[in-house]
Scaffold this motif. Sequence first.
Motif, PDB file in Angstrom:
ATOM      1  N   GLY A  85       0.823  -1.255   0.049  1.00  0.00           N
ATOM      2  CA  GLY A  85       0.129   0.072   0.020  1.00  0.00           C
ATOM      3  C   GLY A  85       0.727   1.440  -0.104  1.00  0.00           C
ATOM      4  N   MET A  86       2.042   1.257  -0.563  1.00  0.00           N
ATOM      5  CA  MET A  86       3.064   2.102  -0.781  1.00  0.00           C
ATOM      6  C   MET A  86       2.750   3.119  -1.703  1.00  0.00           C
ATOM      7  N   ILE A  87       1.256   3.759  -1.928  1.00  0.00           N
ATOM      8  CA  ILE A  87       0.906   4.325  -3.124  1.00  0.00           C
ATOM      9  C   ILE A  87       0.608   5.938  -2.863  1.00  0.00           C
ATOM     10  N   SER A  88       0.421   6.477  -3.859  1.00  0.00           N
ATOM     11  CA  SER A  88       0.062   7.817  -3.741  1.00  0.00           C
ATOM     12  C   SER A  88      -1.411   7.783  -3.694  1.00  0.00           C
ATOM     13  N   ASP A  89      -1.878   8.996  -2.990  1.00  0.00           N
ATOM     14  CA  ASP A  89      -3.424   9.241  -3.127  1.00  0.00           C
ATOM     15  C   ASP A  89      -3.856   9.951  -4.336  1.00  0.00           C
ATOM     16  N   VAL A  90      -2.990  10.254  -5.151  1.00  0.00           N
ATOM     17  CA  VAL A  90      -3.313  10.878  -6.546  1.00  0.00           C
ATOM     18  C   VAL A  90      -3.406   9.670  -7.321  1.00  0.00           C
ATOM     19  N   ARG A  91      -4.542   9.624  -8.218  1.00  0.00           N
ATOM     20  CA  ARG A  91      -4.379   8.403  -8.978  1.00  0.00           C
ATOM     21  C   ARG A  91      -4.512   8.810 -10.517  1.00  0.00           C
ATOM     22  N   LEU A  92      -4.304   7.877 -11.572  1.00  0.00           N
ATOM     23  CA  LEU A  92      -4.493   8.056 -12.813  1.00  0.00           C
ATOM     24  C   LEU A  92      -5.505   6.814 -13.366  1.00  0.00           C
ATOM     25  N   GLY A  93      -6.800   7.182 -13.342  1.00  0.00           N
ATOM     26  CA  GLY A  93      -7.672   6.031 -13.659  1.00  0.00           C
ATOM     27  C   GLY A  93      -7.610   5.180 -12.342  1.00  0.00           C
ATOM     28  N   GLU A  94      -7.449   3.898 -12.656  1.00  0.00           N
ATOM     29  CA  GLU A  94      -7.451   2.818 -11.490  1.00  0.00           C
ATOM     30  C   GLU A  94      -6.154   2.794 -10.614  1.00  0.00           C
ATOM     31  N   PHE A  95      -4.864   3.267 -11.422  1.00  0.00           N
ATOM     32  CA  PHE A  95      -3.805   3.016 -10.783  1.00  0.00           C
ATOM     33  C   PHE A  95      -3.134   4.446 -10.290  1.00  0.00           C
ATOM     34  N   PRO A  96      -2.241   4.046  -8.797  1.00  0.00           N
ATOM     35  CA  PRO A  96      -1.902   5.060  -8.262  1.00  0.00           C
ATOM     36  C   PRO A  96      -0.715   5.762  -9.076  1.00  0.00           C
ATOM     37  N   LYS A  97      -0.531   7.104  -9.085  1.00  0.00           N
ATOM     38  CA  LYS A  97       0.413   7.838  -9.939  1.00  0.00           C
ATOM     39  C   LYS A  97       1.896   7.439  -9.371  1.00  0.00           C
ATOM     40  N   TYR A  98       2.056   7.276  -8.139  1.00  0.00           N
ATOM     41  CA  TYR A  98       3.350   6.646  -7.813  1.00  0.00           C
ATOM     42  C   TYR A  98       3.300   5.696  -6.681  1.00  0.00           C
ATOM     43  N   VAL A  99       4.292   4.802  -6.746  1.00  0.00           N
ATOM     44  CA  VAL A  99       4.647   3.647  -5.891  1.00  0.00           C
ATOM     45  C   VAL A  99       6.056   3.808  -5.367  1.00  0.00           C
ATOM     46  N   TRP A 100       5.733   3.421  -3.973  1.00  0.00           N
ATOM     47  CA  TRP A 100       7.353   3.561  -3.489  1.00  0.00           C
ATOM     48  C   TRP A 100       7.537   2.298  -2.681  1.00  0.00           C
ATOM     49  N   SER A 101       9.146   2.044  -2.914  1.00  0.00           N
ATOM     50  CA  SER A 101       9.543   0.492  -2.247  1.00  0.00           C
ATOM     51  C   SER A 101      10.830   0.815  -1.611  1.00  0.00           C
ATOM     52  N   VAL A 102      11.314  -0.057  -1.135  1.00  0.00           N
ATOM     53  CA  VAL A 102      12.687  -0.020  -0.477  1.00  0.00           C
ATOM     54  C   VAL A 102      13.275  -1.174  -0.478  1.00  0.00           C
ATOM     55  N   ASP A 103      14.692  -1.483  -1.163  1.00  0.00           N
ATOM     56  CA  ASP A 103      15.152  -2.671  -1.305  1.00  0.00           C
ATOM     57  C   ASP A 103      15.746  -3.141  -0.311  1.00  0.00           C
ATOM     58  N   GLU A 104      16.483  -4.396  -0.377  1.00  0.00           N
ATOM     59  CA  GLU A 104      17.051  -4.914   0.754  1.00  0.00           C
ATOM     60  C   GLU A 104      18.191  -4.260   1.311  1.00  0.00           C
ATOM     61  N   ASP A 105      18.867  -3.344   0.281  1.00  0.00           N
ATOM     62  CA  ASP A 105      20.068  -2.649   0.920  1.00  0.00           C
ATOM     63  C   ASP A 105      19.625  -1.169   1.619  1.00  0.00           C
TER      64      ASP A 105
END
Length: 147
Positions: A85-105
């Motif tokens: 659920g690391m998504i923006s509240d701004v959406r483009l259609g059904e999809f969030p405009k932004y998605v965030w993630s953190v890698d293992e490093d």
Amino acid sequence: MRSLMMRPGNNPKRRIAPAELLGKEARADLAERAKYVGSGHHKRYPADYGLERTNPRPTKSLCDLVKTVKLAEAGALMRKGLMCGMISDVRLGEFPKYVWSVDEDGEVYEAKTDPMTPGVYHGYRLEEEDDMRRLVESVWKKRWPAV
């Protein structure tokens, strides 16, 4: 050496949506349907993205500045962000405009879609001076791996 043209990294429109915005099934559906393609504007090297060439722009963050992120890993990071659920509240259609993630490093990445191709994402590493990086790190610790 950094260019004098700094990436506009502290956009106040980038906000992480509340965790309860989407249920687990809705997040899984988005993760299944979203596609990661990458962009030559955020790469020094084409790696395995199928890009004929790269064209890094001085105002864009490079996703491979610290390390090369292969296509499968970038797609997995995007899906992991969607599942958390690391998504923006701004959406483009059904999809969030932004998605965030953190890698293992501990590197923080942002994936973005645009109005011409909603659900098709490219991504980049968030740089240390970007305030969004610290926010993503903080929220990530609360949401991962509790999915």
